[in-house]
Every structure is written in C-alpha cells, then in structure tokens.
Design a protein around this motif. Structure first.
Motif, mmCIF file in Angstrom:
data_model
loop_
_atom_site.group_PDB
_atom_site.id
_atom_site.type_symbol
_atom_site.label_atom_id
_atom_site.label_comp_id
_atom_site.label_asym_id
_atom_site.label_seq_id
_atom_site.Cartn_x
_atom_site.Cartn_y
_atom_site.Cartn_z
ATOM 1 N N GLY A 220 15.859 -14.648 -1.102
ATOM 2 C CA GLY A 220 15.966 -14.754 0.347
ATOM 3 C C GLY A 220 15.222 -13.691 1.124
ATOM 4 N N VAL A 221 14.590 -12.737 0.462
ATOM 5 C CA VAL A 221 13.887 -11.657 1.157
ATOM 6 C C VAL A 221 12.519 -12.156 1.636
ATOM 7 C CG1 VAL A 221 12.894 -9.349 0.957
ATOM 8 C CG2 VAL A 221 15.073 -9.873 -0.179
ATOM 9 N N ASP A 222 12.209 -11.906 2.910
ATOM 10 C CA ASP A 222 10.925 -12.320 3.473
ATOM 11 C C ASP A 222 9.850 -11.253 3.299
ATOM 12 O OD1 ASP A 222 11.513 -14.964 4.826
ATOM 13 O OD2 ASP A 222 13.080 -13.708 5.692
ATOM 14 N N VAL A 223 10.234 -9.983 3.332
ATOM 15 C CA VAL A 223 9.271 -8.890 3.165
ATOM 16 C C VAL A 223 10.046 -7.650 2.730
ATOM 17 C CG1 VAL A 223 9.405 -8.312 5.621
ATOM 18 C CG2 VAL A 223 7.457 -7.518 4.284
ATOM 19 N N VAL A 224 9.402 -6.813 1.898
ATOM 20 C CA VAL A 224 10.048 -5.597 1.388
ATOM 21 C C VAL A 224 9.140 -4.414 1.661
ATOM 22 C CG1 VAL A 224 9.092 -6.030 -0.928
ATOM 23 C CG2 VAL A 224 11.045 -4.479 -0.659
ATOM 24 N N ILE A 225 9.738 -3.261 1.986
ATOM 25 C CA ILE A 225 8.967 -2.047 2.222
ATOM 26 C C ILE A 225 9.449 -0.941 1.282
ATOM 27 C CG2 ILE A 225 8.402 -2.588 4.610
ATOM 28 C CD1 ILE A 225 10.587 -0.690 5.505
ATOM 29 N N GLY A 226 8.528 -0.061 0.927
ATOM 30 C CA GLY A 226 8.855 1.102 0.106
ATOM 31 C C GLY A 226 8.054 2.292 0.577
ATOM 32 N N GLN A 227 8.526 3.492 0.245
ATOM 33 C CA GLN A 227 7.852 4.696 0.701
ATOM 34 C C GLN A 227 7.939 5.776 -0.362
ATOM 35 O OE1 GLN A 227 11.017 3.710 2.340
ATOM 36 N NE2 GLN A 227 11.577 4.779 0.477
ATOM 37 N N HIS A 228 7.035 6.754 -0.275
ATOM 38 C CA HIS A 228 7.006 7.846 -1.252
ATOM 39 C C HIS A 228 6.592 9.138 -0.570
ATOM 40 C CE1 HIS A 228 6.507 9.948 -5.043
ATOM 41 N NE2 HIS A 228 6.864 8.866 -5.699
ATOM 42 N N MET A 229 7.163 10.246 -1.004
ATOM 43 C CA MET A 229 6.748 11.555 -0.534
ATOM 44 C C MET A 229 5.328 11.856 -1.032
ATOM 45 S SD MET A 229 9.312 12.994 1.172
ATOM 46 C CE MET A 229 9.470 11.360 1.922
ATOM 47 N N ASN A 230 4.546 12.550 -0.199
ATOM 48 C CA ASN A 230 3.185 12.923 -0.583
ATOM 49 C C ASN A 230 2.935 14.376 -0.191
ATOM 50 O OD1 ASN A 230 0.345 13.304 -0.754
ATOM 51 N ND2 ASN A 230 0.017 11.111 -0.557
ATOM 52 N N PRO A 231 2.852 15.284 -1.188
ATOM 53 C CA PRO A 231 2.702 16.719 -0.876
ATOM 54 C C PRO A 231 1.290 17.158 -0.549
ATOM 55 C CG PRO A 231 2.811 16.404 -3.246
ATOM 56 C CD PRO A 231 3.013 15.039 -2.630
ATOM 57 N N ARG A 232 0.360 16.212 -0.425
ATOM 58 C CA ARG A 232 -1.011 16.584 -0.051
ATOM 59 C C ARG A 232 -1.205 16.607 1.464
ATOM 60 N NH1 ARG A 232 -4.490 12.323 -3.170
ATOM 61 N NH2 ARG A 232 -2.685 11.058 -2.636
ATOM 62 N N TYR A 233 -0.189 16.151 2.210
ATOM 63 C CA TYR A 233 -0.338 16.037 3.668
ATOM 64 C C TYR A 233 0.835 16.687 4.378
ATOM 65 C CZ TYR A 233 -3.996 12.762 2.455
ATOM 66 O OH TYR A 233 -5.134 12.209 1.937
ATOM 67 N N GLU A 234 0.573 17.139 5.610
ATOM 68 C CA GLU A 234 1.630 17.781 6.376
ATOM 69 C C GLU A 234 2.750 16.795 6.675
ATOM 70 O OE1 GLU A 234 0.802 18.365 10.779
ATOM 71 O OE2 GLU A 234 -1.246 18.331 9.977
ATOM 72 N N ALA A 235 3.906 17.350 6.933
ATOM 73 C CA ALA A 235 5.113 16.547 7.097
ATOM 74 C C ALA A 235 4.927 15.475 8.169
ATOM 75 C CB ALA A 235 6.295 17.441 7.460
ATOM 76 N N GLY A 236 5.296 14.249 7.811
ATOM 77 C CA GLY A 236 5.257 13.140 8.752
ATOM 78 C C GLY A 236 3.978 12.353 8.768
ATOM 79 N N THR A 237 2.973 12.768 8.015
ATOM 80 C CA THR A 237 1.718 12.019 7.950
ATOM 81 C C THR A 237 1.954 10.657 7.294
ATOM 82 O OG1 THR A 237 0.455 14.068 7.754
ATOM 83 C CG2 THR A 237 -0.648 12.036 7.050
ATOM 84 N N PHE A 238 1.334 9.635 7.855
ATOM 85 C CA PHE A 238 1.387 8.284 7.279
ATOM 86 C C PHE A 238 0.117 8.070 6.469
ATOM 87 C CE2 PHE A 238 0.353 3.751 7.440
ATOM 88 C CZ PHE A 238 1.538 3.158 7.042
#
Length: 386
Positions: A155-173
């Motif tokens: 029943g899921v239409d779309v799924v999102i995931g995220q990961h920490m990345n220590p190469r960029y300053e806090a909050g960078t997408f």
C-alpha cells in the motif's frame, strides 16, 4: 515553511529528538541483536498512539499512523551499530565496549521518531497514511529484505530514506536524481588443477597459473564488455591456494565483489564472469567453479519525487546548502529492498564536517537534526498531496 518557521513548529519536539538520539547512542547494538533498541522504538511509537508492528526473524519495527483516506508515504531509518570502539569523548558516548553508532543510525532513528512526534500531533495538516520503517542489520544482512517479504511496503506509494554525511556542514542536502548507489554480488571462484611434485610440472596442472590467467582476463571484462559510461567494478580481494613451495598447487580459491548500477549490466557481467573463468580454466587443462551470491540491489531516486524533496530542501536550508552529487556511488545501501516495487528518494543530510563514517571519532553535529526532522515532515505532507 522556512527553517525558522519549522524551528518554531518543532520547538517542543526537538529536545525530545536530541534526548532520544543520545540515549540510543549510549546503548549501541549490533545487527541482529537490537533488542533494547527495538523495545525503545516500540515504547516511543506506542506513547504517540501509533500502531506498532514487528516482524519474524528480525528486530524490525514498523509504525503506522492512519489519518483518513489518501496516499501512503513511508520513512525508513536503520537501527544497528558497528563493532567500533568509540573515541569521541562525548558525555553520552557508547557504554558498550567495542560497539558504537559510527554510521549515524542513532540520528536516523531520532529523525524518524521526530517526524512521528510532529505528524501525530498535527493531524489537521495532512491526510492519508504514514509508515515508519525501522530496519535492523542494515550493516550486515539487510533487515529490509525480511521486512519487504513480510509486507511492510504493501500500500505504500512512495518511500524516503536519509543518511548522515560527515563531508558537509550540518544541514546540507546532498543527493541526485537517478542512480544513487550500486548493486553488489559476492564472487566465489574455485580454480581446479592437478597437484604434483614441483620438479615435474608436466605430470600435473598448476591451479595457480590458471588462476593468474583467469584473474587477468576477468579484469578486462568491465573495460571490454560494457560501455565506459556504465559504471562497474570487479575486485578480487582474497586468493588462497597451495601447501608447499615444491608442490604444484591443485586448487585455488578466490573471493571477490562485483559492483554495478543497471540490472542489465549486472546480469551480463555475471554471465561473462562464469563463461570466461570456465573457458580459460578448461582451455588450460583444469576447471573452474563460480558461485555468485547476490547482495544488495542498486538504489534509484525517482525523478518526480526527487524534484519535490529537493525543492523542499532548498526552501528549508537555502540554495547554498543544496549539493548535487556528481555521480552514483558503487557502495551499497539496503534501502534497495524498500524500492524494489515502490518509487523512493534517498538523500544525505550533512552531519558537520568531521571524520569519516565507520571510524571511532565519527560524530554528529546535532544542529543537523532540526532541518532533518523538518524535511521529513514537509516531504511527507507534500508527497501525500502529490
């Protein structure tokens, strides 16, 4: 909403998110052993009035929040820690010797729970169903496979995931549309010859010599079988064979990894590995056995949904903190199991410039948690409407 507006909207949520992240960081559990982590997640979801499901043969947790008719959006967060001895000196450092959340999974769980806190308290601002998928053993076997097999994506239409990345300053997408990470396959190759005395090589078949020819030939299949614009890597990392310096070796065992992006290339190269290895070995009087064990699949960001989330990120953190990755990685990610039959988007959040993931000194700048939670909340609401 801007990040300042989200800061006000999340003012009651963020202290709880930070406390949760620190509690989880203190008690890291390895893949397959996430007993206390599972119990904590269940308790948090239950306290929010969110429906909780568990799964057979793993420590996975799924929260489901139904809020009227409409689409269904899922958020995935991984749970397990690593066998790394922490050296950060943090006041909430790991209390378990030799174990550490050195890949940011503590932050991933806290971000997901933060969105659960806010969305459960603000049901007047969205309609549909949200699922939170907490995946165990991401660093090892990939608990997502068992979760998907047991219907977590139904029943899921779309799924999102995220990961920490220590190469960029806090909050960078940090992300891109299309392929994000590769597929992996383990290669077990056994070259068979015939052992004999080293002084009389004509009476046997040298498996070491055959193996050398096989490895050399296999290194050309990427450069001569597929386009140079189609990323792929074949690496053999171990070679074992022989018993003494004066004995012709009768058997050599090699292990390696194949990394690809497209399913077509993956299938083609696996066929070529088998045919080349066997052909050369047999042509030299021996034989070869090849076993290819499939690993994680490639991760592909759906173009349409990616555009929605990148635009939301731009509004939240500003153009200067939007970084389009130049190319996909041939590293692997178990998010693949959640997008096998469902479109999805996987992105990184800058965790503050620091030491690499999977190292004893990896840390998370907690200022990244606010934009991380805000983006999840904004993405869920936008994707439910899309």
């Amino acid at each position: 909403m801007t990040l300042n507006e989200w800061q006000d909207a999340l003012k009651d949520v963020m202290p709880r998110v930070i406390d949760l992240r620190r509690d989880l960081h203190r008690c890291p559990e390895l893949g397959g052993c996430e007993e206390k982590t599972q119990a904590r997640l269940i308790a948090e979801l239950t306290a929010l009035g969110i429906e909780v499901h568990t799964f057979r043969d793993c420590r996975a947790v799924m929260g489901v929040l139904r809020n009227g008719e409409g689409r269904c959006v899922a958020i995935r967060a991984d749970m397990d820690a690593l066998p790394v001895a922490e050296e950060t000196g943090l006041p909430f450092a790991s209390e378990i010797p030799g174990r550490m959340h050195a890949c940011g999974h503590d932050a991933h769980m806290a971000l997901a729970m933060g969105s659960a806190m806010w969305l459960s308290q603000n049901r007047d601002q969205w309609q549909g169903t949200v699922k939170w998928l907490f995946e165990p053993a991401e660093e090892t076997t990939g608990g997502g496979r068992l979760m998907a097999e047991q219907g977590c994506m139904d029943g899921v239409d779309v799924v999102i995931g995220q990961h920490m990345n220590p190469r960029y300053e806090a909050g960078t997408f940090f992300a891109k549309p299309g392929f994000v990470s590769g597929a992996s396959d383990r290669i077990d190759l056994t070259v068979k010859g015939q052992s004999c005395h080293g002084a009389y090589p004509e009476s046997g078949t040298d498996a070491i010599v055959i193996a050398a020819q096989v490895v050399s030939a296999l290194q050309t299949i990427v450069s001569r079988t597929i386009s140079p614009f189609d990323p792929a890597v074949l690496t053999f990392g171990t070679v074992a064979g022989g018993t003494a310096n004066n004995i012709i070796c009768g058997e050599v065992k090699l292990t390696g990894t194949l990394r690809t992006l497209s399913p077509e290339t993956r299938g083609k190269l696996k066929e070529r590995i088998i045919s080349v290895a066997r052909g050369i070995a047999r042509g030299m009087g021996g034989d070869a056995e090849v076993v290819i064990d499939p690993g994680y699949g490639a991760v592909y960001n759906d173009d349409r949904y990616y555009a929605v989330i990148e635009n939301l990120a731009r509004e939240l953190v500003g153009e200067e903190k939007i970084v389009r990755r130049e190319a996909a990685s041939l590293g692997v990610e178990s998010f693949c199991y959640f997008i096998e039959h469902t479109p999805g988007v996987y992105y990184d959040i800058g965790s503050g410039v620091g030491t690499a993931l999977h190292t004893p000194t990896f840390t998370v700048d907690e200022t990244c948690l606010l934009p991380g939670v805000a983006l999840q909340c904004a993405a869920v609401m936008a994707l439910l409407r899309s």
